[in-house]
Design a protein around this motif. Structure first.
Motif, mmCIF file in Angstrom:
data_model
loop_
_atom_site.group_PDB
_atom_site.id
_atom_site.type_symbol
_atom_site.label_atom_id
_atom_site.label_comp_id
_atom_site.label_asym_id
_atom_site.label_seq_id
_atom_site.Cartn_x
_atom_site.Cartn_y
_atom_site.Cartn_z
ATOM 1 N N ARG A 197 0.806 -1.211 0.000
ATOM 2 C CA ARG A 197 0.000 0.000 0.000
ATOM 3 C C ARG A 197 0.840 1.263 0.000
ATOM 4 O O ARG A 197 0.319 2.339 -0.134
ATOM 5 C CB ARG A 197 -0.912 0.006 1.217
ATOM 6 N N GLU A 198 2.143 1.137 0.220
ATOM 7 C CA GLU A 198 3.005 2.318 0.235
ATOM 8 C C GLU A 198 3.533 2.567 -1.170
ATOM 9 O O GLU A 198 4.237 1.745 -1.734
ATOM 10 C CB GLU A 198 4.132 2.149 1.240
ATOM 11 N N VAL A 199 3.148 3.724 -1.712
ATOM 12 C CA VAL A 199 3.452 4.065 -3.102
ATOM 13 C C VAL A 199 4.281 5.335 -3.134
ATOM 14 O O VAL A 199 3.979 6.298 -2.434
ATOM 15 C CB VAL A 199 2.147 4.276 -3.905
ATOM 16 N N CYS A 200 5.310 5.336 -3.971
ATOM 17 C CA CYS A 200 6.121 6.531 -4.190
ATOM 18 C C CYS A 200 5.962 6.953 -5.643
ATOM 19 O O CYS A 200 6.213 6.158 -6.553
ATOM 20 C CB CYS A 200 7.590 6.248 -3.893
ATOM 21 N N GLU A 201 5.525 8.186 -5.839
ATOM 22 C CA GLU A 201 5.442 8.726 -7.193
ATOM 23 C C GLU A 201 6.700 9.538 -7.464
ATOM 24 O O GLU A 201 6.929 10.577 -6.848
ATOM 25 C CB GLU A 201 4.210 9.598 -7.393
ATOM 26 N N ILE A 202 7.510 9.070 -8.385
ATOM 27 C CA ILE A 202 8.773 9.711 -8.745
ATOM 28 C C ILE A 202 8.486 10.926 -9.615
ATOM 29 O O ILE A 202 7.770 10.832 -10.607
ATOM 30 C CB ILE A 202 9.682 8.721 -9.501
ATOM 31 N N GLY A 203 9.046 12.052 -9.232
ATOM 32 C CA GLY A 203 8.889 13.270 -10.028
ATOM 33 C C GLY A 203 7.502 13.864 -9.985
ATOM 34 O O GLY A 203 7.130 14.624 -10.868
ATOM 35 N N GLY A 204 6.732 13.554 -8.949
ATOM 36 C CA GLY A 204 5.362 14.048 -8.855
ATOM 37 C C GLY A 204 5.246 15.525 -8.538
ATOM 38 O O GLY A 204 4.309 16.183 -8.982
ATOM 39 N N GLY A 205 6.191 16.034 -7.756
ATOM 40 C CA GLY A 205 6.263 17.449 -7.411
ATOM 41 C C GLY A 205 4.947 18.175 -7.309
ATOM 42 O O GLY A 205 4.088 17.835 -6.513
ATOM 43 N N ARG A 206 4.773 19.171 -8.174
ATOM 44 C CA ARG A 206 3.569 20.012 -8.115
ATOM 45 C C ARG A 206 2.319 19.336 -8.654
ATOM 46 O O ARG A 206 1.216 19.827 -8.454
ATOM 47 C CB ARG A 206 3.808 21.305 -8.879
ATOM 48 N N ASP A 207 2.468 18.203 -9.358
ATOM 49 C CA ASP A 207 1.314 17.592 -10.018
ATOM 50 C C ASP A 207 1.258 16.086 -9.767
ATOM 51 O O ASP A 207 1.381 15.290 -10.696
ATOM 52 C CB ASP A 207 1.388 17.882 -11.520
ATOM 53 N N PRO A 208 1.072 15.655 -8.513
ATOM 54 C CA PRO A 208 1.016 14.221 -8.260
ATOM 55 C C PRO A 208 -0.229 13.580 -8.867
ATOM 56 O O PRO A 208 -1.223 14.248 -9.141
ATOM 57 C CB PRO A 208 0.992 14.125 -6.734
ATOM 58 N N MET A 209 -0.135 12.295 -9.068
ATOM 59 C CA MET A 209 -1.216 11.527 -9.676
ATOM 60 C C MET A 209 -2.494 11.576 -8.835
ATOM 61 O O MET A 209 -3.586 11.613 -9.382
ATOM 62 C CB MET A 209 -0.763 10.072 -9.848
ATOM 63 N N PHE A 210 -2.349 11.563 -7.514
ATOM 64 C CA PHE A 210 -3.498 11.571 -6.613
ATOM 65 C C PHE A 210 -3.368 12.709 -5.613
ATOM 66 O O PHE A 210 -2.263 13.034 -5.190
ATOM 67 C CB PHE A 210 -3.588 10.269 -5.805
ATOM 68 N N ASP A 211 -4.505 13.253 -5.216
ATOM 69 C CA ASP A 211 -4.486 14.164 -4.070
ATOM 70 C C ASP A 211 -4.631 13.308 -2.811
ATOM 71 O O ASP A 211 -4.840 12.094 -2.881
ATOM 72 C CB ASP A 211 -5.573 15.236 -4.184
ATOM 73 N N ALA A 212 -4.519 13.928 -1.655
ATOM 74 C CA ALA A 212 -4.535 13.180 -0.396
ATOM 75 C C ALA A 212 -5.837 12.413 -0.193
ATOM 76 O O ALA A 212 -5.822 11.258 0.238
ATOM 77 C CB ALA A 212 -4.286 14.131 0.773
ATOM 78 N N ALA A 213 -6.966 13.023 -0.523
ATOM 79 C CA ALA A 213 -8.264 12.370 -0.324
ATOM 80 C C ALA A 213 -8.416 11.140 -1.218
ATOM 81 O O ALA A 213 -8.901 10.094 -0.771
ATOM 82 C CB ALA A 213 -9.398 13.358 -0.583
ATOM 83 N N THR A 214 -7.992 11.246 -2.465
ATOM 84 C CA THR A 214 -8.096 10.117 -3.395
ATOM 85 C C THR A 214 -7.164 8.988 -2.975
ATOM 86 O O THR A 214 -7.551 7.811 -3.002
ATOM 87 C CB THR A 214 -7.789 10.565 -4.833
ATOM 88 N N ALA A 215 -5.948 9.329 -2.593
ATOM 89 C CA ALA A 215 -5.004 8.305 -2.130
ATOM 90 C C ALA A 215 -5.585 7.569 -0.923
ATOM 91 O O ALA A 215 -5.572 6.335 -0.877
ATOM 92 C CB ALA A 215 -3.661 8.938 -1.793
ATOM 93 N N LYS A 216 -6.117 8.320 0.020
ATOM 94 C CA LYS A 216 -6.691 7.718 1.224
ATOM 95 C C LYS A 216 -7.894 6.842 0.884
ATOM 96 O O LYS A 216 -8.050 5.749 1.429
ATOM 97 C CB LYS A 216 -7.101 8.807 2.214
ATOM 98 N N ALA A 217 -8.731 7.308 -0.043
ATOM 99 C CA ALA A 217 -9.913 6.543 -0.438
ATOM 100 C C ALA A 217 -9.539 5.190 -1.036
ATOM 101 O O ALA A 217 -10.300 4.228 -0.940
ATOM 102 C CB ALA A 217 -10.757 7.342 -1.434
ATOM 103 N N HIS A 218 -8.359 5.114 -1.647
ATOM 104 C CA HIS A 218 -7.882 3.861 -2.247
ATOM 105 C C HIS A 218 -6.953 3.092 -1.313
ATOM 106 O O HIS A 218 -6.350 2.095 -1.722
ATOM 107 C CB HIS A 218 -7.181 4.147 -3.571
ATOM 108 N N GLY A 219 -6.799 3.575 -0.097
ATOM 109 C CA GLY A 219 -5.974 2.879 0.878
ATOM 110 C C GLY A 219 -4.491 3.000 0.627
ATOM 111 O O GLY A 219 -3.721 2.132 1.042
ATOM 112 N N LEU A 220 -4.075 4.072 -0.045
ATOM 113 C CA LEU A 220 -2.663 4.253 -0.380
ATOM 114 C C LEU A 220 -1.988 5.220 0.573
ATOM 115 O O LEU A 220 -2.544 6.256 0.921
ATOM 116 C CB LEU A 220 -2.523 4.799 -1.808
#
Length: 102
Positions: A1-24
């Protein structure tokens, strides 16, 4: 469940709410501290060069279940080293994904 987005900086794939909703437990990585400063609130960040020596991680390994990047690898000098570092940072059985333009 621990995911690292490389180079996500200002534009990550998920916001905090979406990541949490998916259990990430999402960690947004970028080499540039200015880009990390623009990461949306509620997400953890990690500044390191995925193709570097990872000395700033103090020998850490087996940190993530998945590492993913979007449109980053075409900018990396030293792609084989980046993949070696990703392998080191992934837990056994972890998955590394890189999306890039061809």
């Amino acid at each position: 469940r621990e995911v690292c987005e490389i180079g996500g900086g200002r534009d990550p794939m998920f916001d905090a709410a979406t990541a949490k909703a998916h259990g990430l437990d999402l960690v947004v990585n970028d080499i540039d501290p200015n880009e990390l400063a623009l990461t949306a609130p509620g997400l953890r960040t990690a500044r390191f060069d995925v193709a570097g020596d990872l000395s700033e991680l103090d020998g850490a390994s087996d940190l993530y279940d998945m590492m993913i990047s979007r449109m980053v690898f075409e900018h990396i000098d030293g792609v084989p080293k980046a993949w070696a570092n990703i392998k080191r940072l992934l837990r056994p059985g972890g998955i590394g994904l890189a999306f890039f333009p061809t």
